[in-house]
Design an enzyme around this catalytic site. Sequence first.
Site: not given
Length: 310
Positions: A133, A191, A198, A214, A216, A241-242, A248
Amino acid sequence: MEKTNENASVRIKEKAIELGFLDCGISATRFLAEEKDRLVKWLQDGMNGEMEYMANHLEKRIDPRLLVENSRSVISVLLNYFPSDKQIDPEAPVLSKYAFGTDYHFVMKDKLGELLQFIQSEIAPCEGRCFVDSAPVLDRAWAARAGLGWIGKNTNLISTEHGSFFFIGELIIDLELPVDDKIVRNHCGNCTRCLDACPTQALVSPFVLDARRCISYQTIENRGEIDQALKGKFENRVFGCDICQDVCPWNLKSEAHHEPAFLPDLKLMNLTKGEWNGIDKSLFNELFRNSAVKRTRFEGLKRNLKFLEE
């Protein structure tokens, strides 16, 4: 370079699991034409916000052969970070799960380095690089091509076995390995829980994230003032943020990690709302000395806290 036999891939995957990785898959280096088209459009629409680096080295992002000379294989790995611990105070500012422990860049690079050494000494001489990353590599695209999951409507890689609370890393090497000939089909179906949940509507459509909206991005990548149009929509998130992962259904499969480096400081988990809001630079340095939270710096964290309180 001559192609190795099928057993080489098996041994590499076994070593990856021995090192603590959740899963491992192998794909052949190639030009990512479809991904290029999507990335270019995303950038043209300005959805990267201030992340100008996403537009840099575009050709390298879509062709790893430009990153590692004569590269033949991309070995993708997953590393679980789903925690067993929770922040004690339900009113305290919420920290993303991935930031509870030691910065994952250090942890994964060490493990990938060991995996590369194993390949060089036990499989065949080769050259390669580790990526976590921090370079122009499309991690999710390569992991999907290696059969480790599919890219969901929330733009995260999702595994049918493990959910999505994991980091992704790669070894790109000049050794030709047998590849995983399995593409995991998209299991999102009808789904829309991630889009519906969000709070800032950053998921502007299935599979498309507008980073500018977003949480994050705003709490980590954004170096300026947070967009006032998002006021009151952060659901107490102070770093990362999760939410789109928490809702999910595939993350019902998530199990707590066993990586000692990701275990959080109990002092951090016990911080009350008042202690968070009163944090000074000394405490920040103590709690986040080896943490990904250092990316936002002390001033950035105080900005985020202020935005939550105003």
